[in-house]
Design a protein around this motif. Structure first.
Motif, PDB file in Angstrom:
ATOM      1  N   LEU A  27      47.919  33.086  31.820  1.00 40.70           N
ATOM      2  CA  LEU A  27      47.628  31.743  31.309  1.00 40.70           C
ATOM      3  C   LEU A  27      47.898  30.679  32.362  1.00 40.70           C
ATOM      4  O   LEU A  27      47.157  29.696  32.471  1.00 40.70           O
ATOM      5  N   SER A  28      48.945  30.865  33.154  1.00 46.54           N
ATOM      6  CA  SER A  28      49.235  29.909  34.234  1.00 46.54           C
ATOM      7  C   SER A  28      48.106  29.877  35.253  1.00 46.54           C
ATOM      8  O   SER A  28      47.698  28.804  35.708  1.00 46.54           O
ATOM      9  N   PHE A  29      47.596  31.064  35.607  1.00 46.84           N
ATOM     10  CA  PHE A  29      46.488  31.122  36.556  1.00 46.84           C
ATOM     11  C   PHE A  29      45.251  30.473  35.958  1.00 46.84           C
ATOM     12  O   PHE A  29      44.543  29.708  36.630  1.00 46.84           O
ATOM     13  N   HIS A  30      44.998  30.738  34.700  1.00 45.11           N
ATOM     14  CA  HIS A  30      43.830  30.133  34.018  1.00 45.11           C
ATOM     15  C   HIS A  30      43.930  28.602  34.067  1.00 45.11           C
ATOM     16  O   HIS A  30      42.957  27.930  34.396  1.00 45.11           O
ATOM     17  N   THR A  31      45.105  28.082  33.753  1.00 46.49           N
ATOM     18  CA  THR A  31      45.300  26.630  33.760  1.00 46.49           C
ATOM     19  C   THR A  31      45.106  26.055  35.165  1.00 46.49           C
ATOM     20  O   THR A  31      44.458  25.035  35.338  1.00 46.49           O
ATOM     21  N   PRO A  56      45.749  35.991  42.655  1.00 48.55           N
ATOM     22  CA  PRO A  56      45.859  37.075  43.642  1.00 48.55           C
ATOM     23  C   PRO A  56      47.091  36.954  44.540  1.00 48.55           C
ATOM     24  O   PRO A  56      47.641  37.964  44.971  1.00 48.55           O
ATOM     25  N   THR A  57      47.558  35.730  44.790  1.00 46.92           N
ATOM     26  CA  THR A  57      48.735  35.571  45.644  1.00 46.92           C
ATOM     27  C   THR A  57      50.018  36.016  44.936  1.00 46.92           C
ATOM     28  O   THR A  57      51.032  36.226  45.584  1.00 46.92           O
ATOM     29  N   ARG A  84      38.117  52.946  41.261  1.00 45.67           N
ATOM     30  CA  ARG A  84      37.624  51.768  41.988  1.00 45.67           C
ATOM     31  C   ARG A  84      38.537  50.569  41.735  1.00 45.67           C
ATOM     32  O   ARG A  84      38.556  50.025  40.641  1.00 45.67           O
ATOM     33  N   PRO A  85      39.316  50.142  42.727  1.00 39.44           N
ATOM     34  CA  PRO A  85      40.201  48.986  42.541  1.00 39.44           C
ATOM     35  C   PRO A  85      39.402  47.724  42.204  1.00 39.44           C
ATOM     36  O   PRO A  85      38.343  47.476  42.762  1.00 39.44           O
ATOM     37  N   MET A  86      39.944  46.925  41.285  1.00 39.46           N
ATOM     38  CA  MET A  86      39.275  45.693  40.879  1.00 39.46           C
ATOM     39  C   MET A  86      39.634  44.518  41.786  1.00 39.46           C
ATOM     40  O   MET A  86      39.015  43.466  41.709  1.00 39.46           O
ATOM     41  N   GLY A  87      40.648  44.662  42.619  1.00 40.38           N
ATOM     42  CA  GLY A  87      41.052  43.586  43.517  1.00 40.38           C
ATOM     43  C   GLY A  87      42.389  42.992  43.107  1.00 40.38           C
ATOM     44  O   GLY A  87      42.923  43.273  42.039  1.00 40.38           O
ATOM     45  N   ASP A  88      42.930  42.144  43.983  1.00 40.80           N
ATOM     46  CA  ASP A  88      44.265  41.600  43.790  1.00 40.80           C
ATOM     47  C   ASP A  88      44.380  40.641  42.605  1.00 40.80           C
ATOM     48  O   ASP A  88      45.483  40.345  42.163  1.00 40.80           O
ATOM     49  N   GLY A  89      43.280  40.143  42.094  1.00 39.53           N
ATOM     50  CA  GLY A  89      43.322  39.209  40.975  1.00 39.53           C
ATOM     51  C   GLY A  89      43.354  39.870  39.614  1.00 39.53           C
ATOM     52  O   GLY A  89      43.258  39.196  38.591  1.00 39.53           O
ATOM     53  N   TRP A  90      43.505  41.187  39.589  1.00 44.83           N
ATOM     54  CA  TRP A  90      43.500  41.942  38.334  1.00 44.83           C
ATOM     55  C   TRP A  90      44.632  42.956  38.342  1.00 44.83           C
ATOM     56  O   TRP A  90      44.817  43.660  39.339  1.00 44.83           O
ATOM     57  N   ILE A  91      45.392  43.024  37.246  1.00 45.56           N
ATOM     58  CA  ILE A  91      46.405  44.063  37.109  1.00 45.56           C
ATOM     59  C   ILE A  91      46.341  44.664  35.710  1.00 45.56           C
ATOM     60  O   ILE A  91      45.898  44.018  34.763  1.00 45.56           O
ATOM     61  N   SER A  92      46.767  45.910  35.609  1.00 48.12           N
ATOM     62  CA  SER A  92      46.851  46.610  34.336  1.00 48.12           C
ATOM     63  C   SER A  92      48.318  46.738  33.950  1.00 48.12           C
ATOM     64  O   SER A  92      49.171  47.011  34.800  1.00 48.12           O
TER      65      SER A  92
END
Length: 110
Positions: free
Chosen positions: A101-105, A53-54, A74-82
């Motif tokens: 992938l970086s966020f997942h790691t 999200p940052t 309905r916005p999904m929030g800052d942690g999601w982008i299309s």
């Protein structure tokens, strides 16, 4: 082959070394790694990414990126982008998979 089917194949190939599990959700096919969603190939051929999200502001400034919506408004929030289909051509897919992938790691290290 539909745009979504093409994207699913490309994502499948890009993530093959991580043994993702594919799950139908969010109006598409989501790719789960270690039980967490990383990315989804959507019906219209675009991508839904789970991101830090940052990093949202910087990533949304890139061409083809938009805040992710659930349904029409309905916005999904800052942690999601299309990501639009056009931004995924050529090396675009890999460029967009990298922040997800970086966020997942990083999440797995916590």
């Amino acid at each position: 082959m539909t745009d979504q089917e093409d994207l699913i194949e490309r994502v499948r190939e890009a993530l093959s070394d991580r043994s993702p599990r594919e799950v139908s959700m969010f109006g598409g096919v989501s790719f789960m790694i270690e039980g967490r969603m990383v990315v989804a190939a959507r019906r219209e051929g675009g991508l839904l990414l789970r991101i830090d999200p940052t990093a949202a502001k910087d990533l949304l400034a890139r061409p083809g990126a938009h805040p992710a919506l659930m349904g029409a408004d309905r916005p999904m929030g800052d942690g999601w982008i299309s990501i639009e289909q056009a931004a995924l051509q050529g090396a675009g897919l890999d460029a967009w998979l990298e922040p997800a992938l970086s966020f997942h790691t990083a999440q797995g290290a916590q």
